[in-house]
Design a protein around this motif. Structure first.
Motif, PDB file in Angstrom:
ATOM      1  N   LYS A 149     -15.530  22.408  39.652  1.00 42.95           N
ATOM      2  CA  LYS A 149     -15.619  22.105  38.417  1.00 42.95           C
ATOM      3  C   LYS A 149     -14.366  22.696  37.589  1.00 42.95           C
ATOM      4  O   LYS A 149     -14.300  23.858  37.872  1.00 42.95           O
ATOM      5  N   ARG A 150     -13.840  21.921  36.748  1.00 42.84           N
ATOM      6  CA  ARG A 150     -12.792  22.451  36.118  1.00 42.84           C
ATOM      7  C   ARG A 150     -12.780  22.145  34.491  1.00 42.84           C
ATOM      8  O   ARG A 150     -13.734  21.400  34.185  1.00 42.84           O
ATOM      9  N   GLU A 151     -12.151  22.876  33.750  1.00 44.70           N
ATOM     10  CA  GLU A 151     -12.319  22.844  32.245  1.00 44.70           C
ATOM     11  C   GLU A 151     -10.638  22.434  31.846  1.00 44.70           C
ATOM     12  O   GLU A 151      -9.692  22.857  32.677  1.00 44.70           O
ATOM     13  N   MET A 152     -10.474  21.877  30.689  1.00 39.84           N
ATOM     14  CA  MET A 152      -9.240  21.650  30.069  1.00 39.84           C
ATOM     15  C   MET A 152      -8.550  23.072  29.506  1.00 39.84           C
ATOM     16  O   MET A 152      -9.086  23.833  29.123  1.00 39.84           O
ATOM     17  N   GLY A 153      -7.302  23.119  30.309  1.00 37.26           N
ATOM     18  CA  GLY A 153      -6.444  24.285  29.930  1.00 37.26           C
ATOM     19  C   GLY A 153      -5.795  24.165  28.679  1.00 37.26           C
ATOM     20  O   GLY A 153      -5.473  23.196  27.942  1.00 37.26           O
ATOM     21  N   ALA A 154      -4.923  25.344  28.515  1.00 36.83           N
ATOM     22  CA  ALA A 154      -4.337  25.541  27.059  1.00 36.83           C
ATOM     23  C   ALA A 154      -3.063  24.553  26.990  1.00 36.83           C
ATOM     24  O   ALA A 154      -2.698  24.042  26.053  1.00 36.83           O
ATOM     25  N   ALA A 155      -2.666  24.004  28.420  1.00 35.76           N
ATOM     26  CA  ALA A 155      -1.382  23.352  28.253  1.00 35.76           C
ATOM     27  C   ALA A 155      -1.560  22.078  27.870  1.00 35.76           C
ATOM     28  O   ALA A 155      -0.915  21.167  27.131  1.00 35.76           O
ATOM     29  N   LEU A 156      -2.745  21.328  27.868  1.00 42.27           N
ATOM     30  CA  LEU A 156      -3.250  20.127  27.399  1.00 42.27           C
ATOM     31  C   LEU A 156      -3.414  20.027  26.109  1.00 42.27           C
ATOM     32  O   LEU A 156      -2.926  19.083  25.362  1.00 42.27           O
ATOM     33  N   TYR A 157      -3.853  21.174  25.428  1.00 44.38           N
ATOM     34  CA  TYR A 157      -3.729  21.086  23.771  1.00 44.38           C
ATOM     35  C   TYR A 157      -2.462  21.367  23.120  1.00 44.38           C
ATOM     36  O   TYR A 157      -2.215  20.623  22.390  1.00 44.38           O
ATOM     37  N   ILE A 158      -1.727  22.029  23.943  1.00 49.66           N
ATOM     38  CA  ILE A 158      -0.178  22.253  23.590  1.00 49.66           C
ATOM     39  C   ILE A 158       0.440  20.837  23.695  1.00 49.66           C
ATOM     40  O   ILE A 158       1.150  20.262  22.764  1.00 49.66           O
ATOM     41  N   GLY A 159       0.292  20.077  24.760  1.00 47.39           N
ATOM     42  CA  GLY A 159       0.809  18.765  24.854  1.00 47.39           C
ATOM     43  C   GLY A 159       0.420  17.812  23.878  1.00 47.39           C
ATOM     44  O   GLY A 159       1.119  17.217  23.127  1.00 47.39           O
ATOM     45  N   TRP A 160      -1.084  17.916  23.383  1.00 48.05           N
ATOM     46  CA  TRP A 160      -1.530  17.059  22.492  1.00 48.05           C
ATOM     47  C   TRP A 160      -0.748  17.317  21.053  1.00 48.05           C
ATOM     48  O   TRP A 160      -0.514  16.579  20.307  1.00 48.05           O
ATOM     49  N   ALA A 161      -0.739  18.680  20.795  1.00 48.76           N
ATOM     50  CA  ALA A 161      -0.153  19.115  19.507  1.00 48.76           C
ATOM     51  C   ALA A 161       1.469  18.688  19.343  1.00 48.76           C
ATOM     52  O   ALA A 161       1.869  18.121  18.433  1.00 48.76           O
ATOM     53  N   ALA A 201       4.555  22.953  27.906  1.00 47.17           N
ATOM     54  CA  ALA A 201       3.302  22.287  28.369  1.00 47.17           C
ATOM     55  C   ALA A 201       3.593  21.990  29.697  1.00 47.17           C
ATOM     56  O   ALA A 201       2.651  22.009  30.857  1.00 47.17           O
ATOM     57  N   CYS A 202       4.770  21.536  30.158  1.00 49.55           N
ATOM     58  CA  CYS A 202       5.206  21.036  31.438  1.00 49.55           C
ATOM     59  C   CYS A 202       5.288  22.163  32.430  1.00 49.55           C
ATOM     60  O   CYS A 202       4.982  22.264  33.619  1.00 49.55           O
ATOM     61  N   GLY A 203       5.707  23.439  31.943  1.00 49.50           N
ATOM     62  CA  GLY A 203       5.864  24.591  32.653  1.00 49.50           C
ATOM     63  C   GLY A 203       4.519  25.340  32.984  1.00 49.50           C
ATOM     64  O   GLY A 203       4.413  26.276  33.763  1.00 49.50           O
ATOM     65  N   GLN A 218     -12.427  35.721  40.230  1.00 49.66           N
ATOM     66  CA  GLN A 218     -10.986  35.296  39.657  1.00 49.66           C
ATOM     67  C   GLN A 218     -11.373  33.920  38.966  1.00 49.66           C
ATOM     68  O   GLN A 218     -12.258  33.249  38.981  1.00 49.66           O
ATOM     69  N   THR A 219     -10.197  33.718  38.440  1.00 49.89           N
ATOM     70  CA  THR A 219     -10.014  32.282  37.716  1.00 49.89           C
ATOM     71  C   THR A 219      -8.813  31.555  38.044  1.00 49.89           C
ATOM     72  O   THR A 219      -7.778  32.087  38.307  1.00 49.89           O
ATOM     73  N   ILE A 220      -9.134  30.347  38.509  1.00 50.05           N
ATOM     74  CA  ILE A 220      -8.084  29.595  39.128  1.00 50.05           C
ATOM     75  C   ILE A 220      -7.343  28.794  37.864  1.00 50.05           C
ATOM     76  O   ILE A 220      -7.816  27.935  37.107  1.00 50.05           O
ATOM     77  N   TRP A 221      -6.169  28.525  37.879  1.00 51.49           N
ATOM     78  CA  TRP A 221      -5.427  27.949  37.057  1.00 51.49           C
ATOM     79  C   TRP A 221      -4.700  26.759  37.797  1.00 51.49           C
ATOM     80  O   TRP A 221      -3.864  27.297  38.955  1.00 51.49           O
ATOM     81  N   GLU A 222      -4.432  25.541  37.327  1.00 50.81           N
ATOM     82  CA  GLU A 222      -3.746  24.529  38.105  1.00 50.81           C
ATOM     83  C   GLU A 222      -2.863  23.804  37.228  1.00 50.81           C
ATOM     84  O   GLU A 222      -3.508  23.538  36.114  1.00 50.81           O
ATOM     85  N   GLY A 223      -1.429  23.731  37.435  1.00 51.17           N
ATOM     86  CA  GLY A 223      -0.721  23.115  36.860  1.00 51.17           C
ATOM     87  C   GLY A 223       0.140  21.932  37.511  1.00 51.17           C
ATOM     88  O   GLY A 223      -0.588  21.433  38.496  1.00 51.17           O
ATOM     89  N   LEU A 224       1.256  21.562  36.998  1.00 50.62           N
ATOM     90  CA  LEU A 224       1.885  20.578  37.334  1.00 50.62           C
ATOM     91  C   LEU A 224       2.873  20.830  38.598  1.00 50.62           C
ATOM     92  O   LEU A 224       3.110  19.989  39.434  1.00 50.62           O
ATOM     93  N   TRP A 225       3.188  22.309  38.575  1.00 47.66           N
ATOM     94  CA  TRP A 225       4.399  22.662  39.641  1.00 47.66           C
ATOM     95  C   TRP A 225       3.583  23.906  40.446  1.00 47.66           C
ATOM     96  O   TRP A 225       4.368  24.142  41.479  1.00 47.66           O
ATOM     97  N   MET A 226       2.569  24.261  40.006  1.00 44.17           N
ATOM     98  CA  MET A 226       1.842  25.676  40.761  1.00 44.17           C
ATOM     99  C   MET A 226       0.552  25.857  40.400  1.00 44.17           C
ATOM    100  O   MET A 226       0.092  25.276  39.474  1.00 44.17           O
ATOM    101  N   SER A 227      -0.178  26.559  41.238  1.00 38.74           N
ATOM    102  CA  SER A 227      -1.401  27.050  40.869  1.00 38.74           C
ATOM    103  C   SER A 227      -1.511  28.400  40.979  1.00 38.74           C
ATOM    104  O   SER A 227      -0.816  29.328  41.870  1.00 38.74           O
ATOM    105  N   CYS A 228      -2.481  29.190  40.165  1.00 42.94           N
ATOM    106  CA  CYS A 228      -2.443  30.525  40.006  1.00 42.94           C
ATOM    107  C   CYS A 228      -3.796  31.073  39.965  1.00 42.94           C
ATOM    108  O   CYS A 228      -4.720  30.387  39.597  1.00 42.94           O
TER     109      CYS A 228
END
Length: 216
Positions: free
Chosen positions: A157-169, A24-26, A44-54
């Motif tokens: 506006k943003r929505e919760m990404g897959a990394a958050l659900y992986i982190g909760w699991a 989830a961190c990566g 296009q779709t924007i992804w934003e994480g802790l280390w990079m944006s895609c």
């Protein structure tokens, strides 16, 4: 054997949770762009994480960029970076501590010290779950607040990404695994530490008979 099996199960869950936190961190999908307009096809779709944006194009091409400045990042991203890295290091420490004190290893002789070491490993796993839960809930709160805020434009506006659900699991696995390790070790220590009581020897009286108080 039952307590050892439960201990191994808790250790396995803790390892899975630790790996899930690293994944989830990566991942760059902590928050993704929300498509709430009337158009079905989005460029296009924007992804934003802790280390990079895609930026993922509709054609399937993806371009990622690592954040240039750390100090210019939002506080939730900085806190997320720090806490996830700390959890990754603590998870490795918890693994080593638990393996050293586990019943299936002979690093330390069986006894109270061995049980205490295993309990410390389980407590570290629980601490990891609590620490990683902070940035996850922080991100989710910001995403939900901005999504329902009418002053925020639709393009922002943003929505919760897959990394958050992986982190909760992963958090659930860390907490459950740590609790199993601690409970199993506590029950084992209680079973092996029964107090031994000795009765005082009965002494005969001067006339050769035993005193009646010895029978009370």
């Amino acid at each position: 054997m039952t307590s050892a099996a439960v201990e191994i199960l808790g250790l396995g869950l803790g390892i899975l949770g630790w790996v899930g936190v690293i994944v989830a961190c990566g991942l760059p999908m902590w928050q993704v762009s929300a498509h709430i307009g009337g158009n079905i096809v989005v460029a296009q779709t924007i992804w934003e994480g802790l280390w990079m944006s895609c930026a993922v194009q509709s054609t399937g091409q993806m371009q990622c960029k690592v954040y240039d400045s750390i100090l210019a990042l939002p506080p939730e991203v900085q806190a997320g970076r720090a806490l996830t890295v700390i959890v990754a290091l603590l998870g490795l420490m918890a693994l080593l501590v638990t393996v050293v004190g586990a019943q299936c290893t002979n690093c330390i002789r069986p006894g109270k010290m061995k049980s205490r070491i295993v309990i410390a490993g389980g407590a570290i796993y629980i601490l990891c779950g609590v620490l990683v839960l902070i940035p996850l809930c922080w991100f989710a709160n910001i995403v939900i607040s901005d999504f329902y805020d009418p002053s925020v434009p639709s393009s922002k506006k943003r929505e919760m990404g897959a990394a958050l659900y992986i982190g909760w699991a992963a958090t659930a696995l860390l907490l459950f695994g740590g609790c199993l390790i601690c409970c199993c070790s506590c029950s084992q220590r209680d079973e092996t530490s029964f107090p031994v009581k000795y009765s005082a020897p009965r002494r005969p009286t001067s006339n050769g008979e035993y005193d009646k108080k010895n029978y009370v």
